[in-house]
Scaffold this motif. Structure first.
Motif, PDB file in Angstrom:
ATOM      1  N   ALA A 547       0.632  -1.096   0.007  1.00  0.00           N
ATOM      2  CA  ALA A 547      -0.177   0.182  -0.325  1.00  0.00           C
ATOM      3  C   ALA A 547       1.232   0.886   0.154  1.00  0.00           C
ATOM      4  CB  ALA A 547      -1.099   0.085   1.274  1.00  0.00           C
ATOM      5  N   ARG A 548       2.247   0.907   0.688  1.00  0.00           N
ATOM      6  CA  ARG A 548       3.136   2.381   1.081  1.00  0.00           C
ATOM      7  C   ARG A 548       3.793   2.738  -0.404  1.00  0.00           C
ATOM      8  NH1 ARG A 548       7.596   1.632   4.793  1.00  0.00           N
ATOM      9  NH2 ARG A 548       7.605   4.530   4.282  1.00  0.00           N
ATOM     10  N   PHE A 549       3.923   1.977  -1.635  1.00  0.00           N
ATOM     11  CA  PHE A 549       4.952   1.598  -2.553  1.00  0.00           C
ATOM     12  C   PHE A 549       3.732   2.193  -3.751  1.00  0.00           C
ATOM     13  CE2 PHE A 549       4.543  -1.133  -6.513  1.00  0.00           C
ATOM     14  CZ  PHE A 549       5.756  -0.522  -7.581  1.00  0.00           C
ATOM     15  N   LEU A 550       2.477   1.248  -3.583  1.00  0.00           N
ATOM     16  CA  LEU A 550       1.079   2.670  -4.990  1.00  0.00           C
ATOM     17  C   LEU A 550       1.429   3.856  -4.492  1.00  0.00           C
ATOM     18  CD1 LEU A 550      -1.253  -0.459  -5.519  1.00  0.00           C
ATOM     19  CD2 LEU A 550       0.829   0.044  -6.903  1.00  0.00           C
ATOM     20  N   THR A 551       0.532   3.970  -3.100  1.00  0.00           N
ATOM     21  CA  THR A 551       0.596   5.125  -2.857  1.00  0.00           C
ATOM     22  C   THR A 551       1.694   5.967  -3.358  1.00  0.00           C
ATOM     23  OG1 THR A 551      -1.036   4.952  -1.029  1.00  0.00           O
ATOM     24  CG2 THR A 551      -0.016   7.231  -1.155  1.00  0.00           C
ATOM     25  N   LYS A 552       3.360   5.802  -3.056  1.00  0.00           N
ATOM     26  CA  LYS A 552       3.710   6.385  -3.418  1.00  0.00           C
ATOM     27  C   LYS A 552       3.988   6.895  -4.570  1.00  0.00           C
ATOM     28  CE  LYS A 552       6.929   5.734   0.607  1.00  0.00           C
ATOM     29  NZ  LYS A 552       7.075   7.443   0.737  1.00  0.00           N
ATOM     30  N   VAL A 553       4.036   5.867  -5.358  1.00  0.00           N
ATOM     31  CA  VAL A 553       4.152   5.651  -7.232  1.00  0.00           C
ATOM     32  C   VAL A 553       2.970   7.085  -7.685  1.00  0.00           C
ATOM     33  CG1 VAL A 553       3.206   4.062  -9.653  1.00  0.00           C
ATOM     34  CG2 VAL A 553       4.783   3.558  -7.649  1.00  0.00           C
ATOM     35  N   LEU A 554       1.847   6.490  -7.445  1.00  0.00           N
ATOM     36  CA  LEU A 554       0.421   7.363  -7.255  1.00  0.00           C
ATOM     37  C   LEU A 554       1.049   8.950  -7.534  1.00  0.00           C
ATOM     38  CD1 LEU A 554      -1.872   5.047  -6.121  1.00  0.00           C
ATOM     39  CD2 LEU A 554      -1.796   5.922  -8.985  1.00  0.00           C
ATOM     40  N   TYR A 555       2.034   9.498  -5.652  1.00  0.00           N
ATOM     41  CA  TYR A 555       2.059  10.676  -5.493  1.00  0.00           C
ATOM     42  C   TYR A 555       2.930  10.751  -6.918  1.00  0.00           C
ATOM     43  CZ  TYR A 555       4.403  13.912  -3.023  1.00  0.00           C
ATOM     44  OH  TYR A 555       5.131  15.058  -2.495  1.00  0.00           O
ATOM     45  N   ASP A 556       3.983  10.102  -7.663  1.00  0.00           N
ATOM     46  CA  ASP A 556       4.423  10.808  -8.235  1.00  0.00           C
ATOM     47  C   ASP A 556       4.482  11.391  -9.595  1.00  0.00           C
ATOM     48  OD1 ASP A 556       7.347  10.746  -6.190  1.00  0.00           O
ATOM     49  OD2 ASP A 556       7.704   8.144  -7.643  1.00  0.00           O
ATOM     50  N   LEU A 557       3.434  10.225  -9.801  1.00  0.00           N
ATOM     51  CA  LEU A 557       2.643  10.473 -10.518  1.00  0.00           C
ATOM     52  C   LEU A 557       1.746  12.216 -10.856  1.00  0.00           C
ATOM     53  CD1 LEU A 557       1.451   7.230 -12.285  1.00  0.00           C
ATOM     54  CD2 LEU A 557       3.624   8.401 -12.761  1.00  0.00           C
ATOM     55  N   GLY A 558       1.377  12.671  -9.622  1.00  0.00           N
ATOM     56  CA  GLY A 558       0.714  13.296  -9.104  1.00  0.00           C
ATOM     57  C   GLY A 558      -0.135  13.106  -9.466  1.00  0.00           C
ATOM     58  N   LYS A 559      -1.320  12.069  -8.867  1.00  0.00           N
ATOM     59  CA  LYS A 559      -2.543  11.464  -8.802  1.00  0.00           C
ATOM     60  C   LYS A 559      -2.536  11.652  -7.506  1.00  0.00           C
ATOM     61  CE  LYS A 559      -2.139   9.874 -13.600  1.00  0.00           C
ATOM     62  NZ  LYS A 559      -3.530  11.713 -14.535  1.00  0.00           N
ATOM     63  N   VAL A 560      -2.260  11.865  -6.573  1.00  0.00           N
ATOM     64  CA  VAL A 560      -2.643  11.730  -5.257  1.00  0.00           C
ATOM     65  C   VAL A 560      -1.831  12.918  -4.029  1.00  0.00           C
ATOM     66  CG1 VAL A 560      -3.297   9.032  -4.667  1.00  0.00           C
ATOM     67  CG2 VAL A 560      -1.323   9.900  -4.335  1.00  0.00           C
ATOM     68  N   PRO A 561      -2.297  13.674  -3.206  1.00  0.00           N
ATOM     69  CA  PRO A 561      -1.783  14.179  -2.162  1.00  0.00           C
ATOM     70  C   PRO A 561      -0.707  14.178  -1.497  1.00  0.00           C
ATOM     71  CG  PRO A 561      -4.374  14.567  -1.802  1.00  0.00           C
ATOM     72  CD  PRO A 561      -3.460  12.719  -2.707  1.00  0.00           C
ATOM     73  N   VAL A 562      -0.355  12.769  -1.245  1.00  0.00           N
ATOM     74  CA  VAL A 562      -0.262  12.302   0.080  1.00  0.00           C
ATOM     75  C   VAL A 562       1.209  11.418  -0.725  1.00  0.00           C
ATOM     76  CG1 VAL A 562      -1.458  13.238   1.577  1.00  0.00           C
ATOM     77  CG2 VAL A 562      -1.640  10.665   0.964  1.00  0.00           C
ATOM     78  N   ALA A 563       1.991  10.964  -0.167  1.00  0.00           N
ATOM     79  CA  ALA A 563       3.380  10.187  -0.211  1.00  0.00           C
ATOM     80  C   ALA A 563       3.139   8.773   0.815  1.00  0.00           C
ATOM     81  CB  ALA A 563       4.701  10.886   0.140  1.00  0.00           C
TER      82      ALA A 563
END
Length: 818
Positions: A547-563
């Motif tokens: 879950a932490r990995f996917l969140t960080k990927v989506l954060y890098d893509l600008g899709k979510v506001p948190v890492a």
């Protein structure tokens, strides 16, 4: 008063909450109250809810209620981890289609959660097997594919030759398929992976940003397993192929006398092909896969292995050293290949002794007369010998020098290695999220366009494992037109690991009905990260890491506001029965259905929290739940009696005519509030309300004022509401005419506690002589003065010489005499 009475109360309040949508919140930034997100790990839908689910959600509900009554707008949603092996195996056991058995299980979960009175926002309910959900799982996969983080490669798998299927680790018991008992074999299959190793350092660094239990952080750090060292390149004499080895001890390179590959290494079977050892290697690899990593890696396990008929060149001295396959080497470490230095590694030493291989000492202890001198293996630091130009250097200096020399020769470099492996997400199973890729002979791997999502999981009757994904036989579904060139193509028939589904669900809860996108960014900005995440310690590594990995990927893509997805984590302890984990085979399963039917929902909820600190395990006790049941009946009886025999307090009534009882109320408020905010010590909170209930009963017998009694019982119900919401709502409404969840959390009258007195034990030479009452927090002089006013103390002090006086604040005073 009996359980049916409790169940009537349960239904009354549950109907109100359902009808009025009490716990529903909107994504409206203009509403009052700060946003808070409380979340329990979503359950697998394989059968009925168990007592662990009850505890998990009882913890989360207590937190949610406490936050709401302290002014927060709380998001507390519910969903179901519906794809994957647990659900598919449940379907196989019941003889039903996975969708049918899963939907039945979801209906049971939803019904029982409502019967437990869990304060869920049911408007956000979701299940991972619904196309409206897995459409966006596929969308996330495509984003990883575009970024190069989703890829295919060959990997070793555990294979059941009878069922002709790949087995997950949990399906292998004693080296055999749990379903048919056949010994497992090794196979190399092309699989899909997520490149989680690219995020290893950030996953480590992020642990400093979150409030998680330290032991969980340690588990994640150990799983990632960052090590600094050197990469050394060994070339195969017979094939010319290069093998990269990671070592933390480059200083021992000249002592490498053989080379070992893990049984899972993708080149093992190929290297052995055509050699006299081919069949014995194949048998050995299959045998190794039947053992657990813990067993294989045990230091005291006899070392076994097979020569591969190949050699590699040690780049330090150009010696040709033999290559073995051995199960003490794990694919999880480094590259799955190790240079064996038997003089300086215990496992290598044991292997070399067992196979008669050379043992070359290249490090000598600094103390030639010390206990390590002359003993092998020597695993410490020291001075190099038999190492060419590096002789005489210390281990530290030699390690750096040899690494630099390797780099200059093109035979290695300084590097960092991780125990973490890329995430294998392929499953050759039916019941899972289809991977949105098509295979085109002209174009290769082609992503399904976003506008064609979801790729629906077809409804097939024969979903049993067959050695390839059951989807491969669904010809109408498999054969498609290539989105890139318009030619013939075939869909990917593997499905995704269920961990993918559960690695982003917390994001969808924030905007679950959005049909245009996975979520609205502003909705995530309002709710994320999860303020309090709650679940079992068994998910401390994989689920949380993914879950932490996917969140960080989506954060890098600008899709979510948190890492980071989860700001705070609470791990609950397991409930056992008769000292063992509950299971049907042991006959020690406690059914929540039976408990709620017999005792009511509040008794069940309170007991699983009262058993002990919720982060530790506890053993179920039928006597213990009876005690909680009696307490709740007493509370309800007190509420009803006071409602029938006394008047509600008039406006401005401060209840001060019974200072002792009101002081106990204030004390209880402080205890419960502290236990809720500091350590989730819900057992202490419930015990404090029990004590208050006992104090009310005594005060009632002593003729306390009706106003004070009503105030005390209503406050007790208010404090108990997070744990027993039905009975607490009933009692609170009876005594106040209001709904408890609409009132703020009680505040203690601190002036009452400021004037509290303490009973001080008076001792002379450690022997108790009397007890005196002094103001709480009184200084030593006040305590001594009060003690000396006691005739018993004065008598004991007479004819004695005082040596010293010891005062323990609010506890005791001891006169030491001679």
């Amino acid at each position: 008063m009996d359980a049916p009475d409790f169940r009537e109360i349960d239904k009354k309040w549950q109907d109100i909450w359902h009808r009025e949508r009490t716990w529903q919140v909107s994504n409206n930034l203009t509403e009052s109250g700060g946003a808070a997100y409380v979340l329990e790990m979503l359950p697998y839908t394989s059968g009925e809810p168990h007592i662990g689910h009850l505890k998990n959600y009882a913890v989360g509900d207590a937190v949610a209620h406490f936050m709401r009554r302290n002014g927060r707008r709380v998001l507390h949603p519910m969903g179901y981890d519906a794809f994957g092996l647990p659900a598919e195996n449940h379907a196989i056991r019941t003889g039903k289609h996975p969708k049918e058995s899963t939907d039945e299980s979801i209906a049971s979960f939803a019904r029982q959660f409502r019967e437990w009175g869990i304060s869920i926002d049911w408007s956000r309910e979701l299940a991972t097997h619904q196309p409206s959900y897995y459409r966006w799982t596929q969308w996330i996969f495509l984003r990883l594919f575009e970024k190069g983080l989703a890829y295919r490669k060959n990997a070793a798998v555990k294979w059941c030759p009878k069922d002709a299927t790949v087995l997950a680790n949990e399906q292998v018991v004693g080296g055999r398929c749990e379903r048919c008992g056949t010994e497992v074999e090794a196979r190399q299959l092309e699989q899909w992976f997520f490149r989680i190793t690219d995020y290893a350092d950030r996953l480590l660094a992020g642990l400093h940003e979150i409030e998680w239990p330290e032991h969980v952080k340690t588990m994640q750090r150990n799983w990632i397993g960052r090590s600094e060292g050197a990469e050394v390149i060994f070339s195969c004499v017979e094939t010319g192929e290069q093998y990269h080895v990671f070592t933390t001890r480059p200083d021992t390179l000249f002592g490498a006398t053989f080379f070992v590959l893990a049984p899972e290494h993708p080149d093992v079977l190929r290297l052995a092909a055509g050699t006299p050892q081919e069949e014995s290697v194949r048998e050995y690899v299959n045998q190794a896969l039947r053992s657990t990593n813990d067993t294989r890696g045990a230091a005291d396990k006899p070392k076994t292995g097979v020569f591969l008929g190949r050699h590699v060149i040690n780049p330090a001295n150009n010696e040709h050293i033999p290559v073995y396959v051995a199960d003490y080497v794990l694919m999880e470490y480094g590259t799955g290949a190790v240079m064996a230095v038997p003089a300086h590694d215990e496992r290598d030493y044991a292997f070399a002794r067992a196979f008669g291989l050379p043992i070359t000492q290249v490090i000598t202890p600094d103390d030639p007369d010390g206990p390590a001198a002359g003993q092998l293996p020597y695993t410490g630091a020291g001075t190099l010998r038999s190492s060419g130009e590096f002789d005489g250097l210390t281990s530290a200096a030699a390690g750096a020098a040899i690494t630099s020399w390797l780099a200059a020769e093109g035979a290695g470099c300084q590097t960092v290695s991780y125990k973490l492996r890329d995430w294998l997400v392929s499953r050759q199973r039916y019941w899972g999220c289809p991977i949105p890729i098509v295979h085109c002979q002209s174009c290769g791997l082609v992503p399904v366009p976003d506008e064609q999502l979801p790729v629906h999981l077809p409804d097939i009757e024969d979903y049993a494992p067959k050695g390839r994904s059951p989807l491969a036989s669904a010809d109408d579904w498999v054969n498609v037109t290539c989105p890139a060139c318009g030619g013939h193509a075939r869909r990917e028939t593997d499905t995704m690991d269920t961990f993918v589904d559960s690695s982003w669900y917390f994001l969808r809860y924030c905007d679950p009905t959005n049909t245009e996108q996975a979520w609205d960014f502003n909705a995530l900005a309002e709710w994320m990260p999860v303020d309090q995440y709650i679940g079992g310690i068994e998910h401390a590594i994989l689920h949380l890491l993914y879950a932490r990995f996917l969140t960080k990927v989506l954060y890098d893509l600008g899709k979510v506001p948190v890492a980071e997805p989860f700001a705070k984590l609470f791990t609950q302890g397991m409930i056992t029965k008769d000292g063992a984990k509950m299971s049907k085979s042991r006959g020690n399963v406690v059914s929540p259905v039976r408990i709620v039917k017999h005792y009511g929902a509040d008794t069940a909820r309170c007991y699983v929290l009262f058993m002990g600190p919720p982060d530790t395990g506890a053993d179920w006790s039928d006597e213990g739940i009876e005690g909680v049941y009696r307490f709740l009946r007493r509370l309800l009886r007190l509420g009803r009696e006071l409602a029938e025999t006394t008047q509600a307090p008039a406006a401005g009534d401060t209840h001060q005519i019974d200072t002792g009882l009101n002081r106990k109320v204030a004390e209880t408020i402080v205890r419960v509030t502290e236990s809720m905010t500091q350590k989730f010590a819900f057992n202490i909170s419930i015990a404090a309300v029990m004590e208050l209930s006992n104090s009310v009963s005594r005060a009632q017998r002593d003729g306390a004022s009706p106003a004070a009694l009503r105030h005390a019982v209503a406050t007790g119900a208010s404090l108990l509401f997070p744990f027993a919401p039905h009975i607490s709502s009933e009692v609170y409404e009876l005594l106040t005419g209001r709904r408890v969840w609409e009132d703020s959390w009680p505040l203690a009258d601190m002036t009452l506690l400021a004037s509290e007195t303490k009973l001080i034990v008076c001792q002379v030479n450690g022997k108790v002589r009397d007890r005196v009452e002094v103001p709480a927090g009184a200084d030593d002089a006040v305590v001594e003065s009060a003690a000396r006013a006691s005739q018993a103390v004065l008598h004991a002090l007479s004819d004695s010489t005082l040596l010293k006086t010891v005062v323990v604040r609010d506890k005791l005073i001891n006169f030491v005499v001679r």
